[in-house]
Design an enzyme around this catalytic site. Structure first.
Site, PDB file in Angstrom:
ATOM      1  N   GLU A 158      -1.981  -1.251  -5.752  1.00 46.15           N
ATOM      2  CA  GLU A 158      -3.206  -0.602  -6.204  1.00 46.15           C
ATOM      3  C   GLU A 158      -3.001   0.033  -7.575  1.00 46.15           C
ATOM      4  O   GLU A 158      -1.906   0.508  -7.900  1.00 46.15           O
ATOM      5  CB  GLU A 158      -3.637   0.471  -5.209  1.00 46.15           C
ATOM      6  CG  GLU A 158      -4.091  -0.069  -3.869  1.00 46.15           C
ATOM      7  CD  GLU A 158      -4.409   1.046  -2.896  1.00 46.15           C
ATOM      8  OE1 GLU A 158      -5.530   1.068  -2.354  1.00 46.15           O
ATOM      9  OE2 GLU A 158      -3.537   1.902  -2.681  1.00 46.15           O
TER      10      GLU A 158
ATOM     11  N   ASP B  77       0.858  -1.181   0.000  1.00 44.42           N
ATOM     12  CA  ASP B  77       0.000   0.000   0.000  1.00 44.42           C
ATOM     13  C   ASP B  77       0.895   1.232   0.000  1.00 44.42           C
ATOM     14  O   ASP B  77       1.759   1.383   0.869  1.00 44.42           O
ATOM     15  CB  ASP B  77      -0.908   0.003   1.236  1.00 44.42           C
ATOM     16  CG  ASP B  77      -1.775   1.257   1.287  1.00 44.42           C
ATOM     17  OD1 ASP B  77      -2.488   1.517   0.309  1.00 44.42           O
ATOM     18  OD2 ASP B  77      -1.707   1.984   2.302  1.00 44.42           O
TER      19      ASP B  77
ATOM     20  N   ASP C 144      -2.559   1.076   7.368  1.00 40.27           N
ATOM     21  CA  ASP C 144      -1.865   0.827   6.105  1.00 40.27           C
ATOM     22  C   ASP C 144      -1.546  -0.652   5.928  1.00 40.27           C
ATOM     23  O   ASP C 144      -1.592  -1.179   4.809  1.00 40.27           O
ATOM     24  CB  ASP C 144      -0.575   1.659   6.051  1.00 40.27           C
ATOM     25  CG  ASP C 144      -0.862   3.149   5.987  1.00 40.27           C
ATOM     26  OD1 ASP C 144      -1.994   3.509   5.602  1.00 40.27           O
ATOM     27  OD2 ASP C 144       0.028   3.949   6.331  1.00 40.27           O
TER      28      ASP C 144
END
Length: 709
Positions: free
Chosen positions: A577, A492, A673
């Site tokens: 992502e 992340d 996170d």
């Protein structure tokens, strides 16, 4: 491109007669440079043959690639000019559509455009926006003008197939349900006849799955074809893509995927030796590769070509530094003059000559310019030609929609020039120093920080605020890595922590060093603002500020390279992502009619995101994983920070603060996170494991959320 011709024997030949050698190339699709490389290698091999040599091109010379008409011109040469005894060029589906449009039905022009003919318009200097304003008949008429009488006659002379012994060369293949002679006798325009209704799967230029799904042989013939790469058809079998050029069920596929836009794919051309053999050729039997051959297809494809660049800090003398500044200035001038010519004077040139402004035309005029001015002739011609090639590529990218319109080069920003690799010689002087010989400049010393591997393809000299550097681009042949059986990891990307891993670790940029450099840059910027414009003091202050900012970028770049290299070594799969960084960092100022809100806050967030270097991290991680045999997976970013990793419920109330994640349903707690990184890993390895819910998943969680509020 380095071309290696793979040799193998057909398992048997049913036709007696003298030995002969056949050279075949599959789909080219306008990739002229790669086509010439393969053709040159084949010509060299043919010159050493004592047997009768024949060259066969399986069609699909045109469309999609940048130089379709150049490929046609190459094939219009006689067999003797190419270096063979005989030559055959087959008709394929793209040549069929071209002939239909220019000879039969101009209304099919848009169909041809959809299949890649827009590249021919670009090759002839017609922009996409101008082409779109043409009617179908105007497009057909323009194509006839581009092709000319000789190319059209060549197009009409193409043959549907070629039989040599038990080798049958045909573009797409055969129909197992139709006798071979009857199928090959179909008219060239069969699929476009009104009563056929476009039955493309029943023609030798179009057939695909009926041919490729047939596994019972072809009556003793070996079918050499193109049109469809085998891996695309047999992907469901999870077979190795390197099987593309194996003989499968009496078929040999020479389409390496050039139609997919890969220039090197045309190197899938194979060298076939046809010889008599006593063993019978059994239908349906897969051929085996001769063990005695040193280079075979099965040996060739596991190796892959990797392009790598090695960058070094140059230490030129004062005289050499002055020459480099002159080189960069002249090269920049040539680029800007060529851009002005293409931008402002192309209509007058077309009206006067009837031709388009291309690289070839401008390179010819460059020769005349060098004769007129000695200070231009004092600079390497290769560097000036490379600038023209850069401009030609910039226009090609613009017409393809990959970039904006080319802009002029500026002093202080575009200080650099490029040579071809064969012109530069690199040698090592001692443990710490090396020297590179640059044309018309001489040997320039540089810091030898790592060894150079592979063949040097080009050398780029550039200047930034930290000095002169040389980048040596090499082509390295390496063994294709197999996917390592290593762990999978979710990452992340954030602002507080640059990287958060699914195993609970964090990685942050060296903020202390960056803050020191940032404070120094702010102080130097204030000093620059107090200097009078045009003064030498201002120039010195400006150079100091530029050096500090360049050091900041270098620190960030070095950190990213270190982290991505470590991840590529330790992880087999990395999931991140799918972030649109450009959209995320867009300004919130809005317009005069609709002004934005929280503009300064959004500007601060944008600055923080850009400081973390998210996009550069993704770019480095992708190519390092590919080189190591790993895989990079990108998943949608929605709800990854609001989803509970343990139970899967989604609610904004789970996120108690920036760092704390506490599930209101199951009580799962973790760093926010880290929880997001674990959700990213789950989404990438088990895509169906998360259900997108827009709010708290049940009544109990909603009640808890209301109580907490």
């Amino acid at each position: 491109m380095t071309v290696e011709i793979s040799e193998f024997m057909a398992d048997a030949l049913v036709q007696p007669g003298p030995d002969r050698r056949v050279f075949a190339i599959g789909d080219v699709h306008g990739q002229h440079d790669a086509f010439l490389d393969v053709l040159k290698a084949m010509t060299a091999a043919a010159s050493e043959c004592e047997e009768h040599t024949e060259f066969v091109q399986l069609g699909d010379l045109i469309d999609r690639g940048p130089y379709s008409l150049c490929c046609i011109d190459e094939m219009m040469k006689s067999a003797a000019e190419l270096g063979f005894d005989d030559k055959t060029v087959l008709m394929a589906n793209h040549e069929q559509i071209a002939r239909i449009v220019m000879d039969v039905d101009a209304g099919k022009a848009d169909l041809w455009i959809e299949n890649g003919a827009k590249a021919i318009f670009r090759e002839c200097g017609v922009p996409d926006d101008a082409r779109r304003r043409f009617s179908a008949s105007q497009k057909a008429r323009a194509m006839r003008d581009f092709w000319g009488k000789d190319r059209l006659e060549f197009l009409r002379s193409l043959e549907p197939h070629r039989q040599i012994g038990n080798l049958l060369f045909v573009h797409a293949g055969l129909n197992p349900n139709v006798p071979k002679d009857e199928f090959l006798a179909l008219p060239w325009d069969y699929t476009f006849q009104p009563n056929i209704l476009g039955d493309r799967e029943n023609h030798w230029a179009w057939i695909r799955f009926p041919f490729l799904n047939h596994i019972s042989g072809w009556g003793g013939d070996l079918i050499v074809h193109g049109h469809t790469p085998e891996p695309r058809v047999i992907a469901y079998e999870r077979e190795d893509p390197r099987m593309a050029h194996r003989i499968r069920y009496d078929r040999l596929d020479l389409d390496g995927g050039a139609g997919m836009g890969e220039p090197v794919a045309v190197a899938g051309a194979e060298f076939i030796r046809v010889a008599r053999e006593t063993r019978p050729f059994r239908a349906g039997r897969k051929a085996r590769w001769p063990r005695s051959l040193e280079f075979s297809v099965s040996d060739y494809f596991p190796r892959m070509i990797s392009n790598r660049a090695y960058r070094y800090r140059l230490k030129p003398t004062e005289e050499q530094a002055a020459q480099m500044r002159q080189f960069s200035g002249v090269v920049r001038l040539v680029y800007n003059l060529a851009l002005e010519q293409r931008r402002d004077w192309w209509r007058q040139y077309v009206a006067r000559t009837g031709k388009s402004l291309t690289y070839v035309v401008q390179a010819r005029e460059l020769t005349e310019l060098r004769r007129s001015f000695d200070w231009i002739a004092a600079v390497s011609q290769t560097s000036q030609q490379q600038a023209l090639r850069d401009l030609d590529r910039a226009y090609a990218n613009f017409f393809a929609g990959r970039s904006g319109y080319p802009s002029p080069r500026r002093r202080g920003v575009h200080d650099g020039f490029r040579f071809q690799g064969r012109e530069c010689r690199v040698r090592r002087l001692n443990r710490n120093w090396g020297a590179i010989h640059l044309p018309k400049i001489g040997p320039v010393r540089f810091r030898w920080t790592r060894d150079i591997a592979g063949a040097v393809k080009n050398v780029t000299v550039s200047r930034d605020p930290l000095g002169w550097h040389v980048s040596i681009a090499c082509e390295v042949e390496i063994e294709a890595p197999e996917k390592p059986p290593l762990k999978a990891l979710g990452i992340d990307r954030g602002v507080v922590h640059t990287l958060a891993f699914s195993d609970g670790r964090f990685a942050d940029l060296p903020l202390e060093r960056l803050r020191v450099l940032d404070r120094r840059a702010r102080k130097q910027a204030r000093s620059l603002a107090r200097c009078r414009r045009g003064s030498k003091r201002r120039e010195k202050a400006k150079a100091r500020l530029a050096r500090t900012r360049a050091k900041t970028a270098r620190v960030r770049k070095h950190w990213v390279h270190e982290r991505t290299a470590g991840l590529a070594r330790s992880c087999g799969t990395v999931v991140i992502e799918d972030l649109r960084v450009r959209n995320m960092t867009a300004s919130a100022r809005g317009t005069v009619e609709a002004p934005g809100t929280n503009v300064r806050q959004k500007a601060g967030l944008n600055r923080s995101i850009l400081e973390q270097g998210w996009f550069f991290f993704e770019t480095c991680l992708r190519y390092k994983l590919e080189a190591a045999g790993g895989t990079l997976i990108k998943v949608p970013a929605s709800y990854t920070s609001r989803t509970c990793f343990a139970c899967g419920s989604i609610s904004k109330h789970h996120r108690k603060s920036q760092a704390v994640f506490l599930c209101s349903d199951c009580g799962y707690s973790a760093h926010a996170d880290t929880n997001a990184a674990r959700n990213i890993l789950k989404a990438g390895t088990r895509p169906s494991g998360r259900v997108p819910v827009a709010g708290p998943s049940n009544r109990e969680s909603r009640q808890i959320a209301q109580t907490a509020a």
